[in-house]
Design a protein around this motif. Structure first.
Motif, PDB file in Angstrom:
ATOM      1  N   GLY A   1     -14.082   7.662  -7.658  1.00 34.24           N
ATOM      2  CA  GLY A   1     -14.139   6.406  -8.396  1.00 34.24           C
ATOM      3  C   GLY A   1     -15.429   6.280  -9.183  1.00 34.24           C
ATOM      4  N   VAL A   2     -15.591   5.113  -9.773  1.00 38.53           N
ATOM      5  CA  VAL A   2     -16.797   4.792 -10.530  1.00 38.53           C
ATOM      6  C   VAL A   2     -17.570   3.750  -9.734  1.00 38.53           C
ATOM      7  CG1 VAL A   2     -17.712   3.862 -12.686  1.00 38.53           C
ATOM      8  CG2 VAL A   2     -15.661   5.308 -12.723  1.00 38.53           C
ATOM      9  N   TRP A   3     -18.863   3.998  -9.571  1.00 37.36           N
ATOM     10  CA  TRP A   3     -19.737   3.152  -8.774  1.00 37.36           C
ATOM     11  C   TRP A   3     -20.884   2.660  -9.653  1.00 37.36           C
ATOM     12  CZ3 TRP A   3     -18.593   2.806  -3.439  1.00 37.36           C
ATOM     13  CH2 TRP A   3     -17.656   3.728  -2.970  1.00 37.36           C
TER      14      TRP A   3
ATOM     15  N   SER B   1     -19.950   8.483 -11.369  1.00 39.09           N
ATOM     16  CA  SER B   1     -18.512   8.744 -11.370  1.00 39.09           C
ATOM     17  C   SER B   1     -18.218  10.021 -10.593  1.00 39.09           C
ATOM     18  CB  SER B   1     -18.007   8.904 -12.805  1.00 39.09           C
ATOM     19  OG  SER B   1     -16.651   9.329 -12.807  1.00 39.09           O
ATOM     20  N   PHE B   2     -17.257   9.919  -9.675  1.00 41.03           N
ATOM     21  CA  PHE B   2     -16.699  11.075  -8.978  1.00 41.03           C
ATOM     22  C   PHE B   2     -15.222  11.138  -9.352  1.00 41.03           C
ATOM     23  CE2 PHE B   2     -20.262  10.046  -6.158  1.00 41.03           C
ATOM     24  CZ  PHE B   2     -20.767  11.299  -5.858  1.00 41.03           C
ATOM     25  N   SER B   3     -14.792  12.234  -9.936  1.00 38.06           N
ATOM     26  CA  SER B   3     -13.388  12.371 -10.338  1.00 38.06           C
ATOM     27  C   SER B   3     -12.914  13.787 -10.011  1.00 38.06           C
ATOM     28  CB  SER B   3     -13.241  12.096 -11.837  1.00 38.06           C
ATOM     29  OG  SER B   3     -13.968  13.055 -12.588  1.00 38.06           O
TER      30      SER B   3
ATOM     31  N   PRO C   1      -9.958  22.093  -6.743  1.00 36.38           N
ATOM     32  CA  PRO C   1     -10.534  21.748  -5.438  1.00 36.38           C
ATOM     33  C   PRO C   1     -12.035  21.452  -5.465  1.00 36.38           C
ATOM     34  CG  PRO C   1     -10.212  24.105  -5.563  1.00 36.38           C
ATOM     35  CD  PRO C   1      -9.646  23.533  -6.835  1.00 36.38           C
ATOM     36  N   TYR C   2     -12.466  20.644  -6.419  1.00 42.83           N
ATOM     37  CA  TYR C   2     -13.852  20.204  -6.491  1.00 42.83           C
ATOM     38  C   TYR C   2     -13.890  18.835  -7.145  1.00 42.83           C
ATOM     39  CZ  TYR C   2     -13.166  22.148 -11.168  1.00 42.83           C
ATOM     40  OH  TYR C   2     -12.645  22.434 -12.412  1.00 42.83           O
ATOM     41  N   LEU C   3     -14.980  18.106  -6.928  1.00 45.25           N
ATOM     42  CA  LEU C   3     -15.177  16.824  -7.590  1.00 45.25           C
ATOM     43  C   LEU C   3     -16.082  17.021  -8.799  1.00 45.25           C
ATOM     44  CD1 LEU C   3     -15.862  14.311  -4.651  1.00 45.25           C
ATOM     45  CD2 LEU C   3     -13.738  14.698  -5.902  1.00 45.25           C
ATOM     46  N   ASN C   4     -15.745  16.356  -9.895  1.00 46.47           N
ATOM     47  CA  ASN C   4     -16.622  16.269 -11.060  1.00 46.47           C
ATOM     48  C   ASN C   4     -17.549  15.083 -10.819  1.00 46.47           C
ATOM     49  OD1 ASN C   4     -15.081  18.266 -12.627  1.00 46.47           O
ATOM     50  ND2 ASN C   4     -13.510  16.686 -12.635  1.00 46.47           N
ATOM     51  N   TYR C   5     -18.820  15.253 -11.137  1.00 39.48           N
ATOM     52  CA  TYR C   5     -19.821  14.221 -10.858  1.00 39.48           C
ATOM     53  C   TYR C   5     -20.653  13.949 -12.099  1.00 39.48           C
ATOM     54  CZ  TYR C   5     -24.366  12.484  -9.148  1.00 39.48           C
ATOM     55  OH  TYR C   5     -25.526  11.777  -8.961  1.00 39.48           O
ATOM     56  N   THR C   6     -20.878  12.679 -12.411  1.00 39.44           N
ATOM     57  CA  THR C   6     -21.839  12.285 -13.438  1.00 39.44           C
ATOM     58  C   THR C   6     -22.619  11.074 -12.939  1.00 39.44           C
ATOM     59  OG1 THR C   6     -20.285  10.836 -14.598  1.00 39.44           O
ATOM     60  CG2 THR C   6     -20.462  13.113 -15.401  1.00 39.44           C
TER      61      THR C   6
ATOM     62  N   HIS D   1     -19.913  -0.019   0.214  1.00 43.18           N
ATOM     63  CA  HIS D   1     -20.922   0.318  -0.782  1.00 43.18           C
ATOM     64  C   HIS D   1     -21.363   1.774  -0.585  1.00 43.18           C
ATOM     65  CE1 HIS D   1     -21.208  -4.042  -1.251  1.00 43.18           C
ATOM     66  NE2 HIS D   1     -21.704  -3.777  -2.449  1.00 43.18           N
ATOM     67  N   LEU D   2     -21.659   2.441  -1.692  1.00 51.06           N
ATOM     68  CA  LEU D   2     -22.212   3.785  -1.650  1.00 51.06           C
ATOM     69  C   LEU D   2     -23.732   3.657  -1.628  1.00 51.06           C
ATOM     70  CD1 LEU D   2     -21.809   6.850  -1.757  1.00 51.06           C
ATOM     71  CD2 LEU D   2     -21.800   6.679  -4.256  1.00 51.06           C
TER      72      LEU D   2
END
Length: 198
Positions: free
Chosen positions: A20-22, A46-48, A53-58, A172-173
């Motif tokens: 999701g987007v945090w 953002s985790f998408s 089999p991996y998460l994209n992270y920004t 919360h993260l």
């Protein structure tokens, strides 16, 4: 309660609580030789996933001043640690040969470590010429990471090591980041609290 999205690759289930987007705020508090740095900042993370089999992270951060001055950005990939197999694509653009490994919950359970969690690899790139490889583990809604390698371009500022902690607390993260940089040993650097917005 953590909801697991339909169609999520089985290997991402242990990391599904990150999806999701945090957005939220945090605090920088770093004692450097040139003087202490203390400031508040805003952050959007953002985790998408794209079916792999991996998460994209920004991550994008900005100071909480009148101009919302841009601070920095990060981009990268989060995945469970395991050896790549014929069913995985790569290296480079080489396609996979055969069936993708670890397609079921039982397959993924075989990756569980002695502590009851899953070993994790995180690769992050910063625009200031720093690339980090973190190793660690995810255990329930908690992630502990430490750098295994830090690469810097000739023009990058001195940055030697880091640890990061992430946790899901009351929806919360929360995260904390310690760094060894600018001639200092590993010490407190920044922390944040983010709420899911999407």
């Amino acid at each position: 309660m953590i909801e697991i999205p339909t169609g999520l690759p089985a290997e991402l289930v242990p990391l599904s609580w990150l999806l999701g987007v945090w957005e939220g705020t945090g605090v920088i508090d770093y004692a450097a030789a040139q003087g202490d740095v203390s400031s508040e900042f805003g952050q959007r993370v953002s985790f998408s996933h794209d079916g792999m089999p991996y998460l994209n992270y920004t991550s994008h951060t900005w100071l909480l001043d009148e101009e919302h001055t841009g601070l920095t950005a990060e981009t990268g990939y989060w995945r469970l640690h395991r050896s790549q197999r014929d069913g995985d694509p790569g290296p480079a653009l080489l396609p996979a040969v055969g069936k993708r490994p670890f397609q079921t919950a039982e397959d993924v359970e075989s990756l569980r470590n002695r502590d009851g969690g899953f070993d994790l690899e995180v690769s992050l790139v910063h625009p200031g010429g720093v690339s980090e490889l973190y190793l660690g583990q995810v255990r329930g809604p908690r992630i502990d990471l430490a750098t295994d390698a830090v690469m810097r371009t000739a023009g990058a500022k001195e940055y030697a090591a880091a640890t990061r902690l992430y946790g899901l607390v009351e929806s919360h993260l929360l995260w904390a980041w310690d760094i060894a940089a600018l001639g200092q040993d590993l010490r407190t650097h920044a922390s944040g609290r983010l709420a899911k917005v999407d």
